[in-house]
Each structure stands twice: as C-alpha cells, then as structure tokens.
Design an enzyme around this catalytic site. Structure first.
Site, mmCIF file in Angstrom:
data_model
loop_
_atom_site.group_PDB
_atom_site.id
_atom_site.type_symbol
_atom_site.label_atom_id
_atom_site.label_comp_id
_atom_site.label_asym_id
_atom_site.label_seq_id
_atom_site.Cartn_x
_atom_site.Cartn_y
_atom_site.Cartn_z
ATOM 1 N N LYS A 193 -6.895 -7.870 -2.206
ATOM 2 C CA LYS A 193 -8.124 -7.822 -3.014
ATOM 3 C C LYS A 193 -8.498 -9.245 -3.393
ATOM 4 C CE LYS A 193 -6.989 -3.401 -5.128
ATOM 5 N NZ LYS A 193 -6.399 -2.744 -6.305
ATOM 6 N N GLU B 31 -0.946 5.149 -8.012
ATOM 7 C CA GLU B 31 -0.481 6.007 -6.938
ATOM 8 C C GLU B 31 0.776 6.755 -7.398
ATOM 9 O OE1 GLU B 31 -2.500 5.430 -4.204
ATOM 10 O OE2 GLU B 31 -1.383 6.326 -2.554
ATOM 11 N N LYS C 125 0.859 -1.172 0.000
ATOM 12 C CA LYS C 125 0.000 0.000 0.000
ATOM 13 C C LYS C 125 0.900 1.228 0.000
ATOM 14 C CE LYS C 125 -3.997 2.155 2.049
ATOM 15 N NZ LYS C 125 -3.441 3.510 1.885
HETATM 16 O O1 JCF Z 1 -1.321 1.618 -2.786
HETATM 17 C C1 JCF Z 1 -2.359 2.138 -2.549
HETATM 18 N N1 JCF Z 1 -2.345 3.219 -1.816
HETATM 19 C C2 JCF Z 1 -3.646 1.574 -3.085
HETATM 20 C C3 JCF Z 1 -4.853 2.268 -2.951
HETATM 21 C C4 JCF Z 1 -3.594 0.354 -3.728
HETATM 22 C C5 JCF Z 1 -4.752 -0.199 -4.238
HETATM 23 O O2 JCF Z 1 -4.723 -1.366 -4.860
HETATM 24 C C6 JCF Z 1 -6.003 0.464 -4.134
HETATM 25 C C7 JCF Z 1 -6.024 1.709 -3.476
HETATM 26 C C8 JCF Z 1 -7.252 2.352 -3.395
HETATM 27 C C9 JCF Z 1 -8.376 1.754 -3.926
HETATM 28 N N2 JCF Z 1 -7.116 -0.093 -4.665
HETATM 29 C C10 JCF Z 1 -8.275 0.536 -4.559
HETATM 30 C C11 JCF Z 1 -9.462 -0.112 -5.128
#
Ligand code: JCF
Length: 663
Positions: A279, A162, A104
């Site tokens: 997920k 991101e 993340k």
């Molecule tokens: O890395 C992240 N901050 C990140 C945010 C990664 C993800 O796979 C995300 C997300 C925010 C929403 N996926 C969703 C659906």
C-alpha cells in the site's frame, strides 16, 4: 479484574508471551465469574466472561458497511509490480514512493465496529457493500478486544482485518476431527470460514481462530495518523494483533525485496499467506490516487504462484532410494505449479495411493509448496476415464531385480538386495566401510562416489580386488593415498563377527543387535541358516527384526555378495556359541532399581535371563545382586541392610559380557 484478565488475555493470545501461569489466569477468571453470579448488576457485556453467548441464532442479519470493504488488484509477476509502482509514481509525480508491506493472509475479511470503545458489531466482508452480522462469533476470538483499553475511546472506530486459523491450530483441529472419526478440513481457510459461519457461537468458540488487523473503516473523532505504517502502530497500541512481518520499504526495489523475503519466510510462518499486500504509505498520497471501480489504485496484492494445479497421470514409475525404499512417482502431463513446470510428483507409498484411490490416467491435483517436492494430492474421481488403471507395486526391484519386501505395519516397500542393488550401492559401501563396521580408514563419501562412478567398485567385495594400478586412474589419487587406502582395506580383513554382521547393512540390525547375533551364533554359517524361530531365540530379536534378517539373507544376490566377502579372506576369531553352561548368571536372582542409562528395564531383564539369571521384584537374603541405576528406590536401602551386594550399570554389563571372546 476485568482489566487484568484482558491484559493477560492479550499477552497470551496476541503477544504469545504470557506473564502469569495458566492456573493463576484460571483462578482469576473463575473468581470473576463467581462475583458476577453473586452480583449480576456488575456484569457487563464486555466482561471477558461474556465471550460465548448462549443462544444459537436462526440466521445472520445483513449489515451495510458505512465505508465499503475494498478488494485489491492482483499482481503475479515482477512486471506487474514494476507497472504498479510506475503508475503510482507518475500519478503522484514523485521520483520514489514509500510503501507499507504486509503478508496477505489467506483468511476471511471482517469489520469490527467499536462505539465508545465497546465492540458492538462484527461483520463479514460479503460483497464489500453488505456483509453478515457475525458479532457473536467474532466475540469468541480471544485476540479481538471486546473493549478498547483507553480512557477516552472515540465514538466510532471500525477496525478491519482478517480472521484466520493458525497452521498449528488447524493441525490440532484436524487431528481431533480424525480421532472423532469426523470429516477433515481441506485447509485452514475452509476451517476458519466454517467456524465463522456457525449459527451457534459455542461451536465457533471450539475452533481456535485468530485475527490480524490491517486497516480502519469509519472513524469519528479519531485523528488518523499520516501513514499506513503509523496506523498499524496505533492499532497495535489498542491491542489489536498486527503482523510482525509488516515493513515500510522504498520504491519497486523495496517491494520486490519484501516479496523475496516473504517467499522465503512463508513456510515458517504460523499462518497461511497467499501473497503480500503493498500500500502506498502516505494516506494523503492514497487519497490522491483514488480508486478504479472497487479497488484502490494505491494498493496491490502480489500473489504467490498457485501451489496446486490440475494435471493428468500418464504413468506411475517406481524409484528406489539410497536405503532401498521404493517410492511410486507419477509421471505427469507437464503443469505449471508453485512457479515451476512439474512433470513428476511423488505418490509417497502404496497405502497412500489406495487411500486416495489414485489411478493411472486420472486427472489429479498436484501440489508444490515452496521447496517441498511436488506431490499428487487427490484425483478427480468423477472424471475418471474408463481406461484408468490401478497401480500395483512391483514384486521385484525395478533397479536390481531383488525381491521387494514390506514389513507388516510399515507403509514403505523396500528392495531387499541391500548389498547388491545399484540404487543402494554408495550407501551400502559407506555403511560397510564406516568405523563401527569394517573400519576402512579414508573410505568416505568422496572416494565412494569416485569408485562407484568410475565403475571400479560395485559391491563391497570389489574393494578387496582393488590394486594400485586401478586406483591410479582416479582423479586426485596420488600413489601415497592409494597405498594408504589399500592398506586400510587389507587391514579390515581381520575383524569380528559382530562388526561383519553390522557391516552388511541388514535393515533393523544395528550395532547392538549385530553383537547379540554374533554372541548367540558364534559364527556365520549358523546365522545364515537360522530360521525365524532360531533368530527369535536371540535376546532382543523379535519377529520384525527376525523377518528383516530372513528377507535379507533369503535374497540370493545378498548371499552371493556375502560368499564373495568371505572368499576375500575376511575372518574373525572363532568362538563357540554361548552354551547354557557358559551362562554367567546361571541360578542367580537379581533385583533392579532406579533407571539405567543404556538399557531399558525390559532389555536388562532380557539380558539377565539370557545369561541364565532371574529378575525378582523384591530384595531378600537370597538375592544375589541388586542393580542400582539413577534415582534408586527403597530396594537399594534394603540391599544395604541385608548385606546384598550392589552393582552399578557398568558392573552389570561386564558381568553379562564376562564369558565373551569378543564384543
Ligand atoms: O491480508 C489480507 N488478506 C488483506 C486484505 C490485507 C490488506 O491490507 C487489505 C486487504 C483487503 C483490502 N487491505 C485492503 C484495503
């Protein structure tokens, strides 16, 4: 040419594996620029030359996201993860579920809209429904394709991911900020956010931003694969950066294993992450699970424990390290940070405390990142209580009472009672006994621990009072090894002055300096009484080393230990100090050429001059010797032509040492 440059760009910025030299890239880029200037009709907005637009804007336009940008539910514990997995299994009526996992990123979510393969719009997440149009800024990020590298791109493809700043880029940026006397950024996320919100894209381009894709929004005529894992592969094929650390795992055990792995990898990653994202891997299953309010039921952000927390400084203690360094340590009101309860945090040194203006009684931010020792980051200056007190470094060691010294230009304060201080005891004994010092065979770390912990030895002279009876009390110490140790200790009484000086463990006095001191003073008493000036007469001894020696010898505790050592019968061959008449190179001129392996030019010159010689810059008939190191220059040739004798380094060294009674 555009395609070639795009490919090189991708290899450099996304794969981190360039295939052409920078110069070749630059040449190609310049050639393209020249072509475009000569033929403006050939320039397209997807050209790699068109990343930085030239005009600053007034503000950012609003953009409505055709497919909302989701937020994620957060989990903080193993329990939360088990609960998430249970809910998913129940809803899907499955025994076990596959999950796609990824780091993340601690960055900013953005959406990139490609129409017919061209990047036409880039926007921030905003509130998820509406964001800001930051297209011009996103175009400056080299890792983001301006054009999809496929022959038949879909009419619509929205890629989400991101924007972040890698740690190394952040550090470089802050170094540059500091060099320009400008404000430092608090963390990579703030630096990235600031860069993305610049109205002038030329300013964004100056900040090194990266991008990682993690999903898609609106798509038309672009058949989705069946799983998140495959989607990431597809995005990677389109040259979007995707994290190498992604993985597909099975069930809750797989999730927790992934979390463990990423927790351990975290510090070594090139970017900051604040957790991991899970997920449900199958898109069909994702759809079946649906959403609660604005967060998907099929995903969970498993956050790392916060690395910073607020606490209060109750007091500041000073710890003395093994080498005598004094470290101020804040005693804190217990605080849960980085996954553990912290009651102490380092304040590093006096200068840091002053710089951050941290006082006893302050509310402070405490940071514990990974396995790094907790530190006090900053104080809430506007909430300072009236009773807050300034910290003052003690003038005497809190452990042994010896004087505390601080070398000019150094941040660290040190206890000067190196031979005596209990905090430095083990270190001092190990140093004393090592082969290059007193060479007491068999006196290693384990034995030193035993001797000190058993209170048989406090300072080095105690070693010479050991007896078979005393040693017999130690665990795992047989008669034979006791006898061997005592024999080795006894043997060490006969030594050289250089070894003895080195063994004392004076700061900044290594083996070479110890040898120089021994050579210069010839015996201990003149060294003990030498003042700053006399010490600086020794080759290679400058003000800092001279001060270290004086600090050490001025400490009465150390003097006492030295006297006891001499009283134990430690002795060395007496030698007269070097007199000018004993200078082996008196009246001779030497010329240096090439690189010596053991001495710098300055050191060689100092040693030669100390031996009465002179160093000249050019070779003549009057040159006594040319000293040739590696890669000698034309001076070697001249020496050969003029018949001047040539020495190598070892010959020079033996010439320098030839009058010595010991080395
Ligand atoms: O890395 C992240 N901050 C990140 C945010 C990664 C993800 O796979 C995300 C997300 C925010 C929403 N996926 C969703 C659906």
């Amino acid at each position: 040419m555009r395609a070639a440059i795009d490919l090189y760009n991708y290899q450099y910025y996304v794969l981190d594996a360039p295939t052409v030299p920078d110069a070749e890239y630059d040449r190609l880029f310049q050639e393209l620029q020249e072509l475009e200037t000569a033929h403006p009709e050939l320039r397209t907005s997807e050209s790699p030359t068109q990343r930085v637009g030239s005009t600053p804007r007034e503000g950012f336009k609003e953009v409505r996201h055709p497919v909302p940008m989701l937020s994620l539910n957060n989990g903080f514990s193993e329990e939360d993860v088990l609960h998430f997995d249970r809910r998913v299994r129940e809803a899907l009526d499955r025994e076990t579920v596959d999950y796609a996992c990824e780091p993340k990123f601690d960055g900013l979510a953005v959406s990139l809209l490609y129409r017919h393969g061209r990047l036409v719009e880039g926007s921030t997440r905003g509130d998820g429904e509406t964001g800001e149009d930051v297209t011009a800024n996103l175009r400056t990020i080299r890792a983001i394709p301006l054009q999809l590298p496929v022959a038949a791109p879909p009419p619509v493809l929205e890629v989400r991911g991101e924007v972040l700043m890698e740690k190394r880029d952040f550090q470089a940026l802050n170094q540059a900020q500091a060099a320009r006397g400008e404000k430092l950024f608090v963390n990579p996320r703030n630096a990235a956010a600031g860069a993305l919100r610049q109205l002038d894209p030329a300013l964004t381009a100056l900040r090194p931003l990266s991008f990682f894709a993690y999903g898609v929004g609106a798509v038309e005529d672009w058949p989705l694969p069946a799983t998140q894992g495959e989607l990431m592969e597809r995005l990677s094929q389109l040259r979007f950066p995707v994290p190498a650390e992604r993985a597909v795992v099975q069930g809750a055990t797989g999730l927790l294993g992934y979390f463990e792995r990423m927790s351990r990898m975290r510090a070594a990653l090139r970017y900051d992450i604040d957790g991991v994202v899970y997920k449900v891997n199958g898109f069909g299953q994702q759809q079946a699970l649906g959403f609660v309010s604005r967060a998907p039921r099929f995903a969970l952000a498993h956050k790392f424990p916060a690395e910073e927390a607020l606490s209060e400084i109750l007091d500041i203690d000073v710890q003395v390290g093994r080498t005598g360094a004094l470290t101020p340590v804040a005693r804190l009101k217990p605080v849960f940070v980085g996954g553990v309860t912290v009651t102490n945090a380092t304040l590093h040194n006096e200068d840091e405390i002053r710089r951050k203006d941290i006082r006893i009684g302050d509310q402070v931010w405490v940071r514990r990142a990974g396995d790094v020792i907790p530190e006090v980051v900053s104080a809430l200056l506007d909430q300072r209580p009236p009773h807050a007190r300034i910290f003052i470094m003690p003038s005497h060691c809190p452990v042994c009472g010896s004087k505390v010294v601080r070398t000019e230009g150094e941040a660290v304060s040190r206890c000067s009672g190196g031979l005596y201080c209990p905090a430095q005891r083990k270190q001092a004994l190990l140093h004393f006994a090592q082969r290059r010092a007193m060479d007491i065979d068999g006196l290693g770390e384990k034995l030193v621990d035993q001797l000190v912990d058993g209170e048989l030895v406090r300072t080095p002279p105690d070693l010479y009072g050991l007896s078979p009876q005393l040693l017999a009390g130690l665990p795992r110490m047989g008669e034979k090894s006791a006898a061997n140790l005592l024999e080795a200790i006894d043997r060490s009484r006969e030594t050289t002055l250089a070894r003895f000086i080195f063994a004392l463990g004076i700061r900044n006095v290594g083996e070479t300096t110890a040898r120089d001191l021994a050579r210069h003073f010839g015996d201990l008493p003149p060294l003990l009484s030498a003042g700053q000036d006399a010490l600086q007469q020794v080759p290679e001894v400058g003000p800092v080393v001279a001060q270290s020696i004086r600090d050490f010898l001025d400490e009465a505790h150390n003097r006492e230990v030295i006297e006891r050592l001499v009283a134990c019968g430690i002795h060395w061959p007496s030698a007269s100090p070097r007199l000018p008449s004993a200078q082996p190179l008196a009246g001779l001129t030497l010329v240096l050429t090439g690189t010596l392996a053991h001495l710098s030019r300055d050191q060689a010159r100092a040693r030669i001059e100390h031996a009465g010689g002179k160093v000249a810059g050019s070779v003549s008939k009057r040159t006594a010797y040319v000293v040739a190191g590696a890669d000698p220059g034309g001076k070697l040739q001249q020496a050969l032509e003029l018949g001047v004798p040539v020495l190598d380094e070892s010959q020079l060294l033996s010439l320098l040492n030839q009058d010595l009674s010991e080395s």
